[in-house]
Scaffold this motif. Structure first.
Motif, PDB file in Angstrom:
ATOM      1  N   LEU A  84       4.128   5.233   4.305  1.00 15.55           N
ATOM      2  CA  LEU A  84       3.149   6.172   3.741  1.00 15.55           C
ATOM      3  C   LEU A  84       1.757   5.897   4.301  1.00 15.55           C
ATOM      4  N   ALA A  85       1.394   4.619   4.419  1.00 16.02           N
ATOM      5  CA  ALA A  85       0.092   4.266   4.984  1.00 16.02           C
ATOM      6  C   ALA A  85      -0.005   4.685   6.445  1.00 16.02           C
ATOM      7  N   VAL A 162      -3.085   3.879  -0.479  1.00  9.47           N
ATOM      8  CA  VAL A 162      -2.795   4.749   0.661  1.00  9.47           C
ATOM      9  C   VAL A 162      -4.040   5.528   1.061  1.00  9.47           C
TER      10      VAL A 162
END
Length: 540
Positions: A84-85, A162
């Motif tokens: 996700l990052a 994030v």
């Protein structure tokens, strides 16, 4: 202030579709991943056995994260947070370059600078736009985690982490736009930084120290070199400590200040780094449009090939550990076998899983070449080529040829690296053969994505770039993580990577492969016809 609001509104309107795809797609992946953890790994003992596996094979952490406990929330973060990052970083760098260096290339920035906005206000609007996009992404991810039944506080920390990662990479993209003369150079540098941050974080995780029970791991010092490593230390659902995320925000503030300093020291359209001088006379390779396409893309192809070589080497060098993996985490073995067939041997399942990742890299390399054709068209640099006797379909066909060569190079390099790594196995010849078959098996799926890219460029050029990357991301997620996360079979089978003709019990069924090759050929042919019939679209 009204002028700043106008510039910000223009950016939001211009990016409304692309950002919607990025934000909803990333949040959707988070929701599917966390929901599937509860269904597939509902037993805490199963989750803990997988976490303990990282002591035996720490290379797994390069592609995952650091274990912070066996709860559903902690395990979900272990599986999906780094990915996700990574997506947040890519979204942010593309946004930064598009509204700075991209606008300068196309002459838009000069027009805006001639108004009372000057040179500073548009950059401020871009910074605010990027921050708001990442805040929206953080909120969407928070909702995704919370809707899957996880604790709200841990969900909020995950979303904030994030978002902080994305803001740090937004600043990286803004700096790159000041350093390089072209958006291609700025995007290439930014993507390299994001991928390097992902890899360095993984190396730090793999070199870290595990607790005695194997459920927790402290990353080594290399993870402090990566914004993804910083925010991963927030430990959502465990420590819930947002302090490390402040480092990302602090670095972003420093880099944004550097951006304004750079901007005041250079002319509009110029760059901090000087351009490299080209040759006085073009070589024979530049005598045709296909040679030009190869020259423009060779550097990117090399970068994808290097990444693929790493995966290829890991696919075979880790095979001596498969017996230990099977004993300590049988659920992983069962999942990998479901991916290619219950009759597959453990080594076949292991090698195929890694080469599916290689196939994704090969598809990305092919799509990047096709997307470069779209960028050349949008920036107007394709027009001088098409002003010669080169037809539009031949011009696009040249990029298709280079894209095919890129896929072959990526798959070939990974296969050679795998053959070299197979020398550590008990039966080097057998493992090398399985790796070679697995590499060749990826060709049909890669060509399907090549055809998809061509069709998007020919039929809907303005949506080609976000559409191509979104479809590849979904196909990669469904194909690689589908069985692991227990998504419905029909979703898993939407991915071309779930139909590759991989070796099962020493035999290969190419029925699905031939069907995909036929689909790819039809897609390429249709794109050529469509390109012949449409006019150039020079707007992004």
């Amino acid at each position: 202030m009204n002028l700043l609001g106008t510039l910000l509104a223009h950016r939001i309107r211009r990016d409304r579709l692309q950002l919607a795809l990025w934000i909803l797609g990333t949040a959707g992946l988070a929701l599917m991943a966390t929901t599937a953890v509860a269904d597939t790994f509902g037993d805490r003992a199963e989750r803990e056995s997988i976490l303990r596996l990282t002591i035996i094979a720490p290379a797994i952490l390069v592609f995952r994260g650091t274990p912070n406990g066996g709860g559903e929330g902690e395990f979900s973060i272990f599986l999906i947070f780094a990915f996700l990052a990574l997506l947040a970083g890519l979204m942010s760098t593309f946004l930064a370059v598009r509204h700075t260096r991209g606008d300068e290339e196309q002459g838009r920035a000069e027009l805006v600078e001639s108004t009372p906005a000057g040179r500073t206000l548009p950059t401020i609007a871009t910074v605010l736009h990027g921050v708001l996009a990442n805040v929206a992404l953080g909120v969407a991810i928070t909702l995704a985690f919370a809707l899957s039944g996880l604790a709200l506080d841990g969900s909020a920390v995950a979303g904030a982490a994030v978002a902080a990662t994305g803001i740090a990479f937004l600043a990286v993209g803004l700096v790159a736009a000041q350093l390089f003369r072209t958006s291609r150079g700025a995007n290439g540098f930014s993507v390299a930084v994001v991928l390097a941050a992902y890899l360095v974080r993984g190396i730090g995780d793999a070199l870290g120290q595990s607790s005695e029970d194997g459920l927790f791991r402290t990353p080594a010092w290399p993870s402090w070199l990566s914004p993804i490593g910083w925010t991963q230390r927030t430990e959502p659902f465990a420590a819930n400590d947002l302090t490390p995320a402040l480092l990302s925000i602090g670095v972003a503030v420093v880099l944004v200040g550097l951006v304004f300093w750079f901007q005041s020291a250079r002319d509009s359209g110029a760059s901090i780094l000087p351009e490299f001088s080209g040759r006085d006379h073009a070589g024979p390779l530049l005598s045709g449009s296909t040679g030009l396409a190869w020259t423009l893309n060779s550097g990117a192809i090399l970068a994808w090939a290097v990444d693929a070589a790493v995966f290829g080497a890991l696919a075979t060098t880790l095979t001596p550990l498969v017996d230990e993996i099977g004993a300590d985490a049988p659920v992983i073995v069962e999942t990998m076998r479901q991916f290619i067939g219950d009759d597959a041997t453990l080594e076949e399942a292991f090698v195929t899983t890694f080469f599916t990742m290689v196939g994704i890299l090969a598809a990305a390399a092919a799509l990047q070449v096709i997307i470069r054709a779209r960028l050349e068209e949008a920036h107007g640099t394709a027009e001088p080529v098409l002003a010669t006797p080169v037809p539009r379909e031949w011009w696009l066909g040249g990029y298709a040829v280079v894209a095919g060569v890129a896929a072959v190079v990526v798959l070939g390099v990974s296969a050679l690296a795998a053959i070299g790594g197979a020398q550590t196995a008990d039966d080097p010849g057998a493992v090398a053969g399985e790796a070679l078959q697995a590499a060749v098996a990826q060709v049909p799926a890669v060509l399907v994505y090549l055809a998809i890219g061509l069709l998007l460029v020919s039929l809907v050029p303005r949506l080609a770039i976000p559409g191509a990357w979104s479809l590849l991301a979904l196909g990669a997620f469904f194909g690689v993580f589908g069985e692991l996360l227990g998504i419905p079979d029909w979703m898993h089978e939407l991915s071309p990577f779930s139909h590759v003709p991989v070796p099962v019990d020493g035999e290969v069924d190419w029925t699905s492969g031939f069907w995909m090759l036929a689909i790819a050929a039809a897609g390429v042919a249709a794109s050529v016809v469509a390109m012949r019939r449409r006019e150039l679209v020079t707007e992004g």
